[in-house]
Design a protein around this motif. Structure first.
Motif, PDB file in Angstrom:
ATOM      1  N   GLY A  55       0.824  -1.201   0.000  1.00 22.03           N
ATOM      2  CA  GLY A  55       0.000   0.000   0.000  1.00 22.03           C
ATOM      3  C   GLY A  55       0.859   1.253   0.000  1.00 22.03           C
ATOM      4  N   GLY A  56       0.353   2.307  -0.617  1.00 16.08           N
ATOM      5  CA  GLY A  56       1.083   3.565  -0.650  1.00 16.08           C
ATOM      6  C   GLY A  56       0.221   4.687  -1.168  1.00 16.08           C
ATOM      7  N   PHE A  57       0.893   5.790  -1.533  1.00 16.46           N
ATOM      8  CA  PHE A  57       0.189   6.981  -1.990  1.00 16.46           C
ATOM      9  C   PHE A  57       0.913   7.580  -3.199  1.00 16.46           C
ATOM     10  CE2 PHE A  57      -0.485   6.567   2.554  1.00 16.46           C
ATOM     11  CZ  PHE A  57      -1.860   6.660   2.670  1.00 16.46           C
ATOM     12  N   THR A  58       0.139   8.186  -4.078  1.00 12.70           N
ATOM     13  CA  THR A  58       0.683   8.868  -5.250  1.00 12.70           C
ATOM     14  C   THR A  58       0.265  10.329  -5.232  1.00 12.70           C
ATOM     15  OG1 THR A  58       0.563   6.854  -6.603  1.00 12.70           O
ATOM     16  CG2 THR A  58       0.744   8.943  -7.766  1.00 12.70           C
ATOM     17  N   TRP A  59       1.209  11.196  -5.542  1.00 13.18           N
ATOM     18  CA  TRP A  59       0.930  12.608  -5.827  1.00 13.18           C
ATOM     19  C   TRP A  59       1.136  12.779  -7.327  1.00 13.18           C
ATOM     20  CZ3 TRP A  59       2.569  10.892  -1.244  1.00 13.18           C
ATOM     21  CH2 TRP A  59       2.163  11.530  -0.077  1.00 13.18           C
ATOM     22  N   ARG A  60       0.061  13.035  -8.055  1.00  5.84           N
ATOM     23  CA  ARG A  60       0.134  13.052  -9.523  1.00  5.84           C
ATOM     24  C   ARG A  60      -0.484  14.315 -10.084  1.00  5.84           C
ATOM     25  NH1 ARG A  60      -0.688   8.047 -13.405  1.00  5.84           N
ATOM     26  NH2 ARG A  60      -0.371   9.081 -15.411  1.00  5.84           N
ATOM     27  N   HIS A  61       0.258  14.997 -10.943  1.00  4.22           N
ATOM     28  CA  HIS A  61      -0.286  16.172 -11.615  1.00  4.22           C
ATOM     29  C   HIS A  61      -1.296  15.740 -12.677  1.00  4.22           C
ATOM     30  CE1 HIS A  61       3.354  17.898  -9.797  1.00  4.22           C
ATOM     31  NE2 HIS A  61       2.730  19.054  -9.888  1.00  4.22           N
ATOM     32  N   LEU A  62      -2.273  16.608 -12.927  1.00  5.36           N
ATOM     33  CA  LEU A  62      -3.350  16.257 -13.849  1.00  5.36           C
ATOM     34  C   LEU A  62      -2.841  16.097 -15.273  1.00  5.36           C
ATOM     35  CD1 LEU A  62      -6.228  18.571 -12.535  1.00  5.36           C
ATOM     36  CD2 LEU A  62      -5.935  16.101 -12.190  1.00  5.36           C
ATOM     37  N   ARG A  63      -1.931  16.963 -15.668  1.00  8.97           N
ATOM     38  CA  ARG A  63      -1.420  16.917 -17.032  1.00  8.97           C
ATOM     39  C   ARG A  63      -0.120  16.119 -17.089  1.00  8.97           C
ATOM     40  NH1 ARG A  63      -2.257  22.997 -19.635  1.00  8.97           N
ATOM     41  NH2 ARG A  63      -4.547  23.065 -19.411  1.00  8.97           N
ATOM     42  N   THR A  64      -0.025  15.213 -18.019  1.00  8.58           N
ATOM     43  CA  THR A  64       1.195  14.430 -18.210  1.00  8.58           C
ATOM     44  C   THR A  64       2.262  15.305 -18.859  1.00  8.58           C
ATOM     45  OG1 THR A  64      -0.052  12.379 -18.459  1.00  8.58           O
ATOM     46  CG2 THR A  64       2.196  12.412 -19.332  1.00  8.58           C
TER      47      THR A  64
END
Length: 313
Positions: free
Chosen positions: A19-28
């Motif tokens: 288990g973990g967490f992602t911080w992801r920007h909306l635009r690639t």
């Protein structure tokens, strides 16, 4: 800071679900790096959430996760649970490398490793994909490398009491004692070994290559002078394994940042956002230290700084 983290589950190659967490920007953005944060032994990944948010706000995508048996990756009792430091690197960190390649295809992959997390950074079969690494106090927890003034006290705590408590309980009851998280017995075995862990349990040597050698990243190893785990000898023991990488060791004294003490765990606290975190950030951005970076590089064997630099002393 706003919380942008998104929880995930990721199976390792042996099927164990992490288990973990992602911080992801909306635009690639194919130029945007993704940073995997490897925790210290039995420190939950949530400890690094504010640092992850800082990297996210600075333009990175970020992955944090817990090793098997810890935090988000614990599925029940640890009594009899099989997990070792090798598993945490070879299986769990490798799963994150594969996830990063799948979820962020063609983006650069960087790693931040705290304590054992710096060792884990060298154990993944896909280690060749890593572009840059920042380690903080990363070492093998070999007792002879502990700071001399507290060595025997630390030996008693981590190499006598910890394995004895583990033998009694079937796992290390860290929460009960107020020492880290509960920890699998195999990890305690590796930590408390009388000789350096990886030199007696060399995962990968049967393949004819040390896993660390697959890594070709630019490595910045940060150590703090009052960290009793992260002595010069301890930091350089680990750096010696990354023989395919460009390595720089930066050693910082608490007084350099106006503090009396920092130690082994405090680097990732938000109070150091303006004083310590930018060192890691600039390295991840540029693969270099800023010209005004405080501290010294104590051994030219692992120093890539030009002699004209004030750090190249």
């Amino acid at each position: 800071m706003h919380d942008h983290r998104i929880p995930f589950k990721e199976p390792a190659i042996d099927g164990y679900v992490l288990g973990g967490f992602t911080w992801r920007h909306l635009r690639t953005d194919l130029e945007r790096p993704v940073v995997i944060i490897n925790a210290a032994t039995s420190v939950r990944c949530r400890h690094y959430s504010r640092f992850a948010e800082y990297l996210f706000a600075s333009g990175f995508d970020v992955i944090t996760y817990d090793y098997r048996g810890i935090g988000e990756s614990r599925s029940g009792s640890l009594r009899g649970f099989k997990a070792s430091w090798s598993d945490w690197g070879v299986l769990d960190f490798e799963a994150m490398l594969q996830r990063a390649q799948r979820e962020f295809p063609r983006q650069p992959i960087d790693v931040v490793g705290h304590s054992f997390g710096g060792c884990a950074a060298g154990l993944g079969a896909s280690g060749s994909v890593i572009r840059r690494i920042v380690t903080v106090g990363a070492q093998f927890a070999y007792w002879r490398d502990y700071a001399a003034n507290v060595r025997w006290r630390m030996f008693a705590k981590w190499h006598v009491v910890m394995p004895l408590a583990t033998a009694l309980c079937g796992y290390f009851p860290g929460k009960l004692l107020g020492w880290l998280e509960d920890t699998p017995s195999g990890v305690v075995r590796d930590w408390s070994a009388p000789t350096p862990w990886y030199e007696t349990r060399p995962s990968g040597r049967a393949l004819g290559e040390l896993p660390f050698s697959r890594v070709k990243a630019q490595i910045l190893a940060i150590s703090i002078t009052d960290d009793p785990f992260g002595t010069v000898a301890a930091i350089e023991r680990l750096l010696g394994y990354f023989d395919g990488s460009e390595r720089t060791h930066l050693r910082i004294a608490p007084k350099d940042i106006g503090e009396k003490e920092v130690g082994h765990f405090a680097f990732f606290r938000s109070e150091y956002q303006d004083r310590l975190w930018p060192i890691a950030l600039v390295w991840l951005q540029n693969g270099q230290l800023a010209a005004d970076t405080l501290g010294i590089s104590p051994n030219l064997r692992f120093n890539t700084l030009p002699k004209s630099s004030p750090l190249g002393r």
